[in-house]
Design an enzyme around this catalytic site. Structure first.
Site, PDB file in Angstrom:
ATOM      1  N   TYR A  52      64.201  42.539  19.295  1.00 31.43           N
ATOM      2  CA  TYR A  52      62.930  41.964  18.853  1.00 31.43           C
ATOM      3  C   TYR A  52      61.987  43.056  18.345  1.00 31.43           C
ATOM      4  O   TYR A  52      61.781  44.082  19.006  1.00 31.43           O
ATOM      5  CB  TYR A  52      62.251  41.202  20.003  1.00 31.43           C
ATOM      6  N   HIS A  82      48.416  40.872  10.214  1.00 33.05           N
ATOM      7  CA  HIS A  82      47.660  40.719  11.460  1.00 33.05           C
ATOM      8  C   HIS A  82      46.241  41.266  11.359  1.00 33.05           C
ATOM      9  O   HIS A  82      45.453  41.131  12.306  1.00 33.05           O
ATOM     10  CB  HIS A  82      48.410  41.395  12.618  1.00 33.05           C
ATOM     11  N   ASN A 194      50.761  45.535  19.949  1.00 36.53           N
ATOM     12  CA  ASN A 194      50.977  44.907  21.255  1.00 36.53           C
ATOM     13  C   ASN A 194      50.215  45.700  22.301  1.00 36.53           C
ATOM     14  O   ASN A 194      50.340  46.929  22.357  1.00 36.53           O
ATOM     15  CB  ASN A 194      52.460  44.918  21.602  1.00 36.53           C
ATOM     16  N   TYR A 279      14.171  36.077  50.545  1.00 37.31           N
ATOM     17  CA  TYR A 279      15.526  36.618  50.438  1.00 37.31           C
ATOM     18  C   TYR A 279      15.656  37.729  49.411  1.00 37.31           C
ATOM     19  O   TYR A 279      16.456  38.660  49.577  1.00 37.31           O
ATOM     20  CB  TYR A 279      16.507  35.500  50.057  1.00 37.31           C
ATOM     21  N   ARG A 282      14.724  40.698  51.354  1.00 38.24           N
ATOM     22  CA  ARG A 282      15.437  40.905  52.616  1.00 38.24           C
ATOM     23  C   ARG A 282      16.953  41.030  52.422  1.00 38.24           C
ATOM     24  O   ARG A 282      17.636  41.705  53.197  1.00 38.24           O
ATOM     25  CB  ARG A 282      15.122  39.728  53.539  1.00 38.24           C
ATOM     26  N   PHE A 328      51.947  42.404  27.653  1.00 41.21           N
ATOM     27  CA  PHE A 328      50.810  42.285  26.735  1.00 41.21           C
ATOM     28  C   PHE A 328      49.815  41.218  27.172  1.00 41.21           C
ATOM     29  O   PHE A 328      48.707  41.146  26.648  1.00 41.21           O
ATOM     30  CB  PHE A 328      51.316  41.936  25.331  1.00 41.21           C
ATOM     31  N   GLU A 414      53.236  31.207  21.867  1.00 44.80           N
ATOM     32  CA  GLU A 414      52.259  31.864  22.751  1.00 44.80           C
ATOM     33  C   GLU A 414      51.365  30.771  23.331  1.00 44.80           C
ATOM     34  O   GLU A 414      50.229  30.551  22.910  1.00 44.80           O
ATOM     35  CB  GLU A 414      51.483  32.911  21.949  1.00 44.80           C
TER      36      GLU A 414
END
Length: 514
Positions: A52, A82, A194, A279, A282, A328, A414
């Site tokens: 791959y 990409h 990746n 609060y 405190r 990834f 994915e």
């Protein structure tokens, strides 16, 4: 030039790299691992086995074999396709940290990248060639694909980069810096895109800012306690050791040191008609301490991630195999970012309540309404408090979890993603909001302390007030306040007020080892 040992890089060193934008180089052991994994990929590229990202398509197209003569085109096409990010450019310091994190990951020797490609990434950092990386486009799984592709494009001479204050084409930026683009070899494009480095860089920057804000909140709360003449009894050590949380114990100890020699505190130690404070006064050690404990958990995750191999497939040198996996997937980063966001929101929430207390004459123990001299004619800090409320509310909204918002992508290949990228990106906005809230609290508290004169606050807090008043004059009458609020935020964000106390605040890296 800092030398990095992948697998053992500390958060302290990463913070220095982020704040100072330092160049880095990998150590000799990393270079040996890089050589070995590159040789294994080279052997796979010349063989008949389908691997791959080496001789196949990507994602849903993984079943398509690629001819040996097309492997270089495959990697080039991967990067160009990409480069699909949108939105504003990412801050330069975060982009440089992202590049450093990518080097660390490649240095684990499981990515199969060639030494000359690593050399170019190091040289870009040294020569300050910084890719233009649009901030939006990653879902935090299959790596931060789009942002990292914009980085890799510049390495090929494509895309855009900043060099010496100019935005140039990637090729022109490299040429002006005396660098030569690379032609990516088998798997190299995939190795570069990746990974979780974009998300992790943002998360680390958020972590470092959040820790500084948490320490500053111990300072601002101590100032508010003195300004409101609140009790320091809730800071007694045994209260906190009885509960046992390290963040709470450390927060209370720091606040005791900050308030130790206050004349204001001594003036109302006896015969104070109030039994208990609200609060926000405190419970500051409990709230800020819990936030800091959560930041420690996030820090442990992010330190691991910063040193991790998050590529796919991975070259397993010990087994002489190239194996597909899922490192990834940025789920750990997404969870860490959500934790940091919660801490940022809560630190700001309790700080804002102290601001509201200081401007309220029914709660602030004889301070003038809205800390105004001649109230009525002057409104004092009335709307500064409203601004702090707006910032607090925005951070509460931004603190909603991102890690639960998965959506399928890439034709359902994915089908579960982490959303770590925008989960981590929001932390920058949240930190800026929090610095502004804390700046307003410190401004208000300094005014309250001034109204307690001739009684003096503690030595550390007096130093802080003096530093504040170097840049921001006391509020003796109404004036245009926006520049003062921004100045206060800058003093908080740059850590100058913490430095003026001359005390040691809790150290993140030390608490990670407790």
């Amino acid at each position: 030039m800092l030398t990095l040992s992948p697998g053992n890089v500390s958060l302290k060193l990463l913070e220095r790299i982020w704040r100072e934008e330092l160049p880095v180089t990998l150590d000799a052991d990393a270079r040996m691992r890089i050589d070995a994994s590159a040789a294994r990929i080279d052997a796979a590229a010349s063989g008949n086995e389908a691997v791959y990202g080496v001789n196949t398509g990507f994602g849903k197209l993984a079943s398509i074999r690629i001819a040996a003569e097309d492997t270089a085109t495959l990697q080039r096409n991967l990067i160009l396709s990409h480069c699909s990010g949108v939105g504003p450019d990412t801050p330069r310091a975060i982009k440089r940290l992202m590049m450093v994190l990518k080097l660390i990951s490649l240095g684990r020797g499981a990515s199969g990248i060639r030494p000359e490609t690593v050399d170019l990434l190091e040289a870009m950092l040294a020569k300050v060639v910084t890719p233009v990386i649009p901030a939006q486009g990653s879902v935090g799984a299959s790596g931060d694909l789009a942002p990292l592709a914009h980085m890799a494009a510049v390495m090929m001479g494509e895309g855009e980069a900043e060099f010496q204050g100019e935005i140039l084409s990637g090729g022109a930026a490299l040429e002006k810096a005396g660098l030569t683009p690379v032609t990516l070899g088998p798997k190299e494009g995939l190795a570069l895109i990746n990974g979780t480095q974009f998300s992790t860089a943002h998360a680390l920057a958020g972590l470092f800012s959040a820790w500084q804000a948490g320490c500053t909140s111990l300072l601002s709360a101590s100032m508010s306690i003195d300004a409101a003449m609140a009790s320091t009894a809730p800071l007694i050590e045994e209260i906190h050791t009885l509960r046992g949380h390290p963040g709470q114990i450390g927060a209370a100890a720091t606040m005791r040191t900050l308030l130790h020699d206050s004349e204001i505190r001594e003036a109302h130690r006896a015969d104070d008609p109030r039994v208990q404070d609200p609060y926000c006064m405190r419970c500051q050690p409990q709230v800020a301490g819990a936030a800091m404990d959560m930041l420690v958990h996030a820090a442990i995750t992010l330190r691991r991630e910063a040193n991790a191999a998050t590529d796919n497939p991975l070259v397993l040198l010990s087994e002489d195999r190239i194996v597909s996996g899922g490192n990834f997937h940025a789920e750990p980063v997404a969870f860490a970012a959500d934790m940091i966001a919660l801490a940022l929101a809560e630190i700001g929430s309790i700080s804002q309540r102290r601001i509201a207390l200081l401007v309220d004459p029914t709660l602030s123990f004889d301070l003038p309404p809205f800390l105004a001299e001649d109230p009525g004619l002057n409104s004092g800090m009335m709307i500064a408090e409203v601004t702090s409320a707006a910032l607090m509310s925005e951070n509460k909204h931004l603190a909603n979890p991102c890690s639960t918002d998965s959506t399928p992508t890439s034709a359902n290949q994915e089908d579960h993603v982490s959303m770590a990228a925008h989960g981590a990106r929001r932390l920058g906005t949240m930190a800026e909001n929090l610095f502004r809230i804390l700046g307003i609290e410190i401004f208000c508290a300094a005014e309250g302390i001034r109204f307690r004169s001739p009684l003096k606050t503690s030595s550390p807090l007096a130093n802080v007030c003096d530093r504040l008043h170097e840049d921001i004059a006391p509020l003796t009458k109404d004036r245009f306040l926006a520049p003062d609020l921004e100045t206060a935020a800058q003093l908080v964000g740059h850590g100058e007020l913490l430095d003026k106390t001359d005390i040691d605040f809790p150290c993140l890296e030390e608490m990670m080892h407790d």
